[in-house]
Write a protein that holds these residues in place. Sequence first.
Motif, PDB file in Angstrom:
ATOM      1  N   ILE A 413       0.864  -1.186   0.000  1.00 38.62           N
ATOM      2  CA  ILE A 413       0.000   0.000   0.000  1.00 38.62           C
ATOM      3  C   ILE A 413       0.897   1.230   0.000  1.00 38.62           C
ATOM      4  CG2 ILE A 413      -1.722   1.309   1.300  1.00 38.62           C
ATOM      5  CD1 ILE A 413      -2.806  -1.313   2.366  1.00 38.62           C
ATOM      6  N   HIS A 414       0.717   2.100  -0.988  1.00 39.55           N
ATOM      7  CA  HIS A 414       1.521   3.312  -1.126  1.00 39.55           C
ATOM      8  C   HIS A 414       0.698   4.496  -0.614  1.00 39.55           C
ATOM      9  CE1 HIS A 414       4.453   1.268  -3.832  1.00 39.55           C
ATOM     10  NE2 HIS A 414       3.386   0.528  -4.116  1.00 39.55           N
ATOM     11  N   MET A 415       1.159   5.108   0.471  1.00 38.94           N
ATOM     12  CA  MET A 415       0.456   6.235   1.072  1.00 38.94           C
ATOM     13  C   MET A 415       1.051   7.547   0.553  1.00 38.94           C
ATOM     14  SD  MET A 415      -1.783   4.674   2.827  1.00 38.94           S
ATOM     15  CE  MET A 415      -2.496   6.043   3.710  1.00 38.94           C
ATOM     16  N   LEU A 448      -5.657   0.303  10.950  1.00 41.83           N
ATOM     17  CA  LEU A 448      -5.515   1.749  10.796  1.00 41.83           C
ATOM     18  C   LEU A 448      -4.056   2.073  10.509  1.00 41.83           C
ATOM     19  CD1 LEU A 448      -7.641   2.869  13.869  1.00 41.83           C
ATOM     20  CD2 LEU A 448      -8.236   3.350  11.491  1.00 41.83           C
ATOM     21  N   VAL A 449      -3.853   3.102   9.693  1.00 39.54           N
ATOM     22  CA  VAL A 449      -2.507   3.569   9.374  1.00 39.54           C
ATOM     23  C   VAL A 449      -2.356   4.976   9.910  1.00 39.54           C
ATOM     24  CG1 VAL A 449      -0.921   4.197   7.532  1.00 39.54           C
ATOM     25  CG2 VAL A 449      -2.246   2.095   7.353  1.00 39.54           C
ATOM     26  N   LEU A 450      -1.361   5.191  10.781  1.00 38.55           N
ATOM     27  CA  LEU A 450      -1.062   6.511  11.320  1.00 38.55           C
ATOM     28  C   LEU A 450      -0.011   7.169  10.433  1.00 38.55           C
ATOM     29  CD1 LEU A 450      -1.321   8.612  13.640  1.00 38.55           C
ATOM     30  CD2 LEU A 450       0.577   7.413  14.755  1.00 38.55           C
ATOM     31  N   LEU A 451      -0.374   8.317   9.862  1.00 34.44           N
ATOM     32  CA  LEU A 451       0.525   9.019   8.954  1.00 34.44           C
ATOM     33  C   LEU A 451       1.338  10.072   9.697  1.00 34.44           C
ATOM     34  CD1 LEU A 451      -1.860   9.445   5.896  1.00 34.44           C
ATOM     35  CD2 LEU A 451      -0.183   7.638   6.323  1.00 34.44           C
ATOM     36  N   GLU A 452       2.253  10.679   8.969  1.00 25.35           N
ATOM     37  CA  GLU A 452       3.158  11.659   9.557  1.00 25.35           C
ATOM     38  C   GLU A 452       2.407  12.851  10.133  1.00 25.35           C
ATOM     39  OE1 GLU A 452       6.551  14.788   7.986  1.00 25.35           O
ATOM     40  OE2 GLU A 452       5.526  13.443   6.607  1.00 25.35           O
ATOM     41  N   ASP A 453       1.270  13.222   9.544  1.00 29.96           N
ATOM     42  CA  ASP A 453       0.496  14.378  10.016  1.00 29.96           C
ATOM     43  C   ASP A 453      -0.505  13.988  11.097  1.00 29.96           C
ATOM     44  OD1 ASP A 453      -1.248  12.906   8.531  1.00 29.96           O
ATOM     45  OD2 ASP A 453      -1.973  14.567   7.289  1.00 29.96           O
ATOM     46  N   ASN A 454      -0.377  12.802  11.692  1.00 32.44           N
ATOM     47  CA  ASN A 454      -1.245  12.293  12.756  1.00 32.44           C
ATOM     48  C   ASN A 454      -2.673  12.016  12.295  1.00 32.44           C
ATOM     49  OD1 ASN A 454       0.627  12.122  14.883  1.00 32.44           O
ATOM     50  ND2 ASN A 454       0.463  14.323  15.261  1.00 32.44           N
ATOM     51  N   SER A 455      -2.872  11.898  11.020  1.00 28.81           N
ATOM     52  CA  SER A 455      -4.175  11.449  10.533  1.00 28.81           C
ATOM     53  C   SER A 455      -4.168   9.922  10.439  1.00 28.81           C
ATOM     54  CB  SER A 455      -4.477  12.065   9.167  1.00 28.81           C
ATOM     55  OG  SER A 455      -3.538  11.618   8.202  1.00 28.81           O
ATOM     56  N   LEU A 456      -5.356   9.347  10.527  1.00 28.97           N
ATOM     57  CA  LEU A 456      -5.520   7.901  10.496  1.00 28.97           C
ATOM     58  C   LEU A 456      -6.344   7.506   9.285  1.00 28.97           C
ATOM     59  CD1 LEU A 456      -6.375   7.359  14.264  1.00 28.97           C
ATOM     60  CD2 LEU A 456      -4.315   6.550  13.161  1.00 28.97           C
ATOM     61  N   VAL A 457      -5.926   6.445   8.606  1.00 29.95           N
ATOM     62  CA  VAL A 457      -6.680   5.929   7.471  1.00 29.95           C
ATOM     63  C   VAL A 457      -7.075   4.498   7.782  1.00 29.95           C
ATOM     64  CG1 VAL A 457      -6.669   5.443   5.006  1.00 29.95           C
ATOM     65  CG2 VAL A 457      -5.417   7.427   5.891  1.00 29.95           C
ATOM     66  N   VAL A 477      -3.995   6.905  -2.807  1.00 30.52           N
ATOM     67  CA  VAL A 477      -3.457   5.689  -2.186  1.00 30.52           C
ATOM     68  C   VAL A 477      -3.406   4.612  -3.260  1.00 30.52           C
ATOM     69  CG1 VAL A 477      -3.833   3.891  -0.462  1.00 30.52           C
ATOM     70  CG2 VAL A 477      -4.360   6.271   0.089  1.00 30.52           C
ATOM     71  N   LYS A 478      -2.232   4.018  -3.430  1.00 34.62           N
ATOM     72  CA  LYS A 478      -2.060   2.975  -4.437  1.00 34.62           C
ATOM     73  C   LYS A 478      -1.842   1.625  -3.757  1.00 34.62           C
ATOM     74  CE  LYS A 478      -0.050   6.057  -7.927  1.00 34.62           C
ATOM     75  NZ  LYS A 478       1.116   6.296  -8.825  1.00 34.62           N
ATOM     76  N   VAL A 479      -2.338   0.603  -4.411  1.00 34.81           N
ATOM     77  CA  VAL A 479      -2.148  -0.760  -3.933  1.00 34.81           C
ATOM     78  C   VAL A 479      -1.560  -1.575  -5.072  1.00 34.81           C
ATOM     79  CG1 VAL A 479      -3.235  -2.803  -2.927  1.00 34.81           C
ATOM     80  CG2 VAL A 479      -4.125  -0.530  -2.374  1.00 34.81           C
ATOM     81  N   THR A 480      -0.395  -2.158  -4.846  1.00 33.68           N
ATOM     82  CA  THR A 480       0.251  -2.984  -5.874  1.00 33.68           C
ATOM     83  C   THR A 480       0.411  -4.390  -5.345  1.00 33.68           C
ATOM     84  OG1 THR A 480       2.428  -2.299  -5.067  1.00 33.68           O
ATOM     85  CG2 THR A 480       1.481  -1.033  -6.876  1.00 33.68           C
ATOM     86  N   PRO A 496      -8.867   1.575   1.302  1.00 31.21           N
ATOM     87  CA  PRO A 496      -9.176   2.589   2.325  1.00 31.21           C
ATOM     88  C   PRO A 496     -10.680   2.778   2.449  1.00 31.21           C
ATOM     89  CG  PRO A 496      -8.309   3.614   0.335  1.00 31.21           C
ATOM     90  CD  PRO A 496      -8.160   2.142   0.144  1.00 31.21           C
ATOM     91  N   ALA A 497     -11.156   2.760   3.704  1.00 36.37           N
ATOM     92  CA  ALA A 497     -12.595   2.908   3.949  1.00 36.37           C
ATOM     93  C   ALA A 497     -12.932   4.287   4.487  1.00 36.37           C
ATOM     94  CB  ALA A 497     -13.071   1.844   4.941  1.00 36.37           C
TER      95      ALA A 497
END
Length: 1361
Positions: A413-415, A448-457, A477-480, A496-497
């Motif tokens: 998963i590419h964020m 859940l994915v915690l990103l650098e800006d403290n947002s969650l996906v 967001v890319k999925v390979t 991503p939901a």
Amino acid sequence: MKNLSVANAIDYSLASDRKIEKFSVDSKNGLLYFYEDGLLSRLSLNSGEEAMAVNLVEYFESKERIPEIVSVSYLESSMAVCFIFTNGDILIYSTIDRDLQCAGVVSTGVKTTEWSPDEEVIAIVTGEDNLIIMTCNFDPINEVPLHQLSKGEVQFINVGWGKKETQFHGSEGKAAAKVEPNTCQPAFDWDDGAPRISWRGDGELLVVSMINPQSRCRQLRIFNREGILQCTSEDVNGLEPPVSWKPSGSLIASVQRLPNKYMVVFFEKNGLRHGEFNLPFGANEVLVKDLSWNADSTVLAVHCESMKGSESLSGYIQLWSVNNYHWYMKKVISYATYGQISMFSWDTLNSYRLHFMSGGSMYASQDYCWTVNHSKGKADDDSSYVAVIDGDKLLLTPFKKVIVPPPMSAYTIHMPMPINEAIFPSFTNERKSNQSDECVKLCTNDFLVLLEDNSLVLFCEDDELVSEHKLTNGATVKVTGMGLAGYKSTTRYHKPASRFTLDWQEISSNFPRGTKHPEVYRHWQWVSEDLIACHLSVGSETCVLTLRMPSLSSGAGSDCTLRPVNLTPSFVSGLVVCSAVHFLAASCMEESSKQMLPVTALQLHNGQILKHEFPNIICAFKDTDGKNVENLPILNKMEICNISGKEYIFGLTSKNRFYINNNEVLSDCSSFFVHSEYLLLTTNHHTLISVLLEKSSIEMFIARKLDGCEAEDVRRVERGSKIVIALPKHFKVVLQMPRGNLECIEPRALSLHIIANLVARKEYGKAFDMARVQRINLNVICDLYPNDFLMDLEEFVRQVKNPTWLSLFLCELQQENVCETMYSKFYHLNMVRKKENLLSKLEVICDSLRKAMETVNEEEYLLPILTSHVMKKTKEGLVAALKRVQSIKVLSSEKKGEMSRDEALKYLIYLVDVDALYNAALGIYDFDLVLMIAAKSSKDPKEYIPFINDLRKLETNYQHYKIDMHLKLYSSALKNIAKCGEEHSDELMTLVSSHNLYSEALKLFPKGGKLHQHVCDAYADYLLKKKLYEEAGIMQKLSCNLEKAIESFKSAGNWRQTLIIAQELKYSQTQMVQLCREVAADLKERRKFAEAAFVFNEYLNDHEESIEALSCGCLWEEAIRAAHHCNRLDLIETHVMPGIKEHCEALTGRLSTNNELFIKYRNRLAVVREDKLKIQLQIESRGDNQNFADDDLVSEASSVLGSAVGSSFHSSSKGSSHSRSSAKNRRKHERKLLSLKEGNPNEEAALINALTNLYVTSFSQEIKDEVRGLCLVLLQYGHDESAHRLQSLLFAMQSDMLKARGDIWPSKSIDENLKYGPQATSNVISELVTSTHAMNLHSQELNPAPPELKTDSTWRLNILS
């Protein structure tokens, strides 16, 4: 497969806005020294208190005269702070004396400096570009110029291979060989030209990054500790100033900028390039300011900052780690969180603590730990996902579906920005296929994915791979997937939901006024479907946040905000460094019928464990005994598990110490994992330990009462292996090796446990397949629940299906219960079941399974049916198998699925030895079957065909007899030859006599017949040889040989049968009298006086001899009665009374002798025990170093004690060896051991043994009856004094014995009363314990227990009392 997580974060705002120039950390005392504008200040890292240490203005007299600072270093060895300035001044500030002194001056100035890791040497580059090496006392060791013409002592060796002049140049022509090679490009304009120094971890080598004044390009030069140039790096275009030598010594890291990429490059110690990795930036986007390895060389920190000319200043500290030759970006510390970071450094004691200064007025530090982010479901639907962070990529692999070694993954998963955390849920929900689309039901495979800006996906599972998704903020967001085009994967994918943000204003509104704290959330726990927990440091406290996740619909596309559940968040006094979510063990899943509230465990920096019951109850965590769990070292990983209603904390420290609650269980644990059924641990001894998650197993593991095996299973693993994940409800465990490759193993404990669960659920097919694949003994299927298995045999046959597997199962059957022998350590604790052992397991299962197969399909399962006969391992079973083959009508068949007799025979020959099969076929007298088997064997037809032909010529019964004799079936041969008539009587008698078949032969012939008499006569001769005279007499009587019968009964002492047969033979009066006298004399010799008197009186009418016989047997009352009966009172005076008097004197003497022996042995025993006590006290008192009054006694006592111990064991061993050789030697040895000779090492045991015999004799019923009977007779004839003396003697002796019984057999041994005084040395105690323990062990073997006595006094005559 590990990620770097933030375990602890500290931030302190300094008193006012400052421009911090340098800082240094005192890790041991928890202090930070920072320098700014001539002022050295001190900051406590524990409390945040700030204080001034020293003001340099006073030293330099004015602020303007203070030169530019080069370095500030805290020296732990001297507990001082070293200042080095550009003008060359070197100052030392002692933190103990608080004294500032000048240690020296470098006259040419200082450009850069660096202390060696051991603080023994310092390297300084002067203003004239010379390298000075000094000691810690600033005594020069060497001074050399940096810009030397020499390349160093270790120069590159070039033998000319691959030179351009020797290569083929194609269309360029030979002129290409003369083209001058491109020279190294000069350093970039933004390069400050300053040299940089970095030491190797052992302090033996250092590297200097400097600009060559001739080529103007940057080079690396390696010097040794004495300042001698070793080598110079090869020319590298675009090399930049940052340099850092890996502490382990293998690589030197630097930075290279090329037109199309920006890289971190590595050099070996000889200056040659050795690998690189690309930074995720364009060529001219950022500038790497610094590089630094942590202390254990596992993490490389890269400090990047946007280049001048960018729209806004941005920067990062990126943490990189390598595994399996791939570099992963594991963590990003952004300027957006802390502000501009001016400098940073790794802690010297804690390898995973990073210190940095930001914004000019804030100090911050972060502690990291390695974690495996994996799905936490314990049910079958969990796919065992493992997420690996690599910058803005998340590498996902569902290990239940596929095992992909890193750096590859099932899909990626590419964020849109770097990832800091992957959070899997800790609850267990099962997503159903038929659920409504209106609401998204979360499960353990979501994350859940915690990103650098403290947002969650939020990502949820999906069946199809969608390569690109748009988030609500416009990011992509890319999925390979794994593999090239056309590759089909069986795994599911994620999409991503929803995206969540945190309301920082609402969260920080409850913080103390005037404080600013960065948003560094850590310890994320997804505790329930709508609750998320995390921690945030607020000064020296921790804010425990519980965030509410809004419900999601399948079509949700807008951002959602996570808000605190409570308006006032919970604060914990202290810093939370580790957390874990409550987990319910599989063993008590069924016991918990209601949904449990979420519970987490928190560890503070002081080691205390707290319990957080949602939403806002925080209390001390208590162990199973009700005690607080506290004072634990800092745990890197922690799990909380509920087992049988009891909560257990499992924790692992960075020093490989494993704890369960307050107990340290292992000191060499490298990793652990809580499986759905087991606790799995790996150790530094390269073993995997499996402990069942049951209360009894865990408690025994804590106590370590078992030696590795009954509560736990231990198996060897590859060196350095660590657990990545263990598949729930499955037996696979994935381990990662130190290099990074994966290994999937299947521990025997997990396999056996899952097989037991399958058998309990009656899933026999799955259990059989698992046991067969895992090479587990198949007996486990029937031994776990034997009775249930016997009832479900038809179901077992239907589930296994394959006849080959059924035959394999039957072939592995054995009589023993493998659950109690081979697998006892796995099943004796974790199987709560009754012991159900089959008495004749082989026979019962073979017979029952054969009936089940005949019921299901007899033709299909013919081979397993034959196997069931053979595996009974009896001749009857082999014969039954042959008869089953005999019943097959088709001799050979080519039809598929039809079994022929020939094929069945081939199968039997495969199972059974062909000779045994040949003999069994011969035993059922089927010559056709015999010939078929013989034809398939290696037997010579010239031998067995004539043998078969000769047998066919014989009469049927005689033929069977010959076959049985050939097979040595003698009982069957006897039955067959008995049918052949009297013409074969000689062979019959020979058979009976040769093989002792007398009993069988007697049953075959009618009584009174000629053959019956012959057998009886032969049997009698056999019994006479065995000296069984009475039985021989019976056989002789049956064979009508009465004369021999009389002799046999006489030899047996059976006078009644002797006289009966004599009367049957009509003996004459003279013969009868002679026979009776012989019989009576024999009875007297056998001491059967009553029977001898009867013969004398009844058959010979000799009253005098009769009374004499009674008197010899001390039958006084009977003798007197007989004298009165025959009216011979004179015989009382002549025969009876003298015998009574003689008997009285003998009995009195015997009792007196026993009494004297008792007194003697009792007194001697007291002396022996007293001496033994003295010996022990003398040995004990050796520790006082005092002179004893009786040194000879001490010496003698010691030697006696030593000889007693040594002799006891030597004699015991000799006795055991002699006892094997002969009974005579054994008795001789026992007499030696029980010798009453004074000084015998075993004298105490011998005395107790002799006293035991006296007690038994004196209290026996025989002596009581003898004394009572004699006293009655004595009283009748006026011998009152003799009777009184006799009774009194026995009674007095019994009374004395009862009084002395407690002294002879004390309730507590003397050794147990021994006091080891406070002055006894360890050697004395060891010798005393060893000697007395050995003597006690030996005494237990020789000394009998106190005898049980009948102390009733009913034998006494009241007349004599």
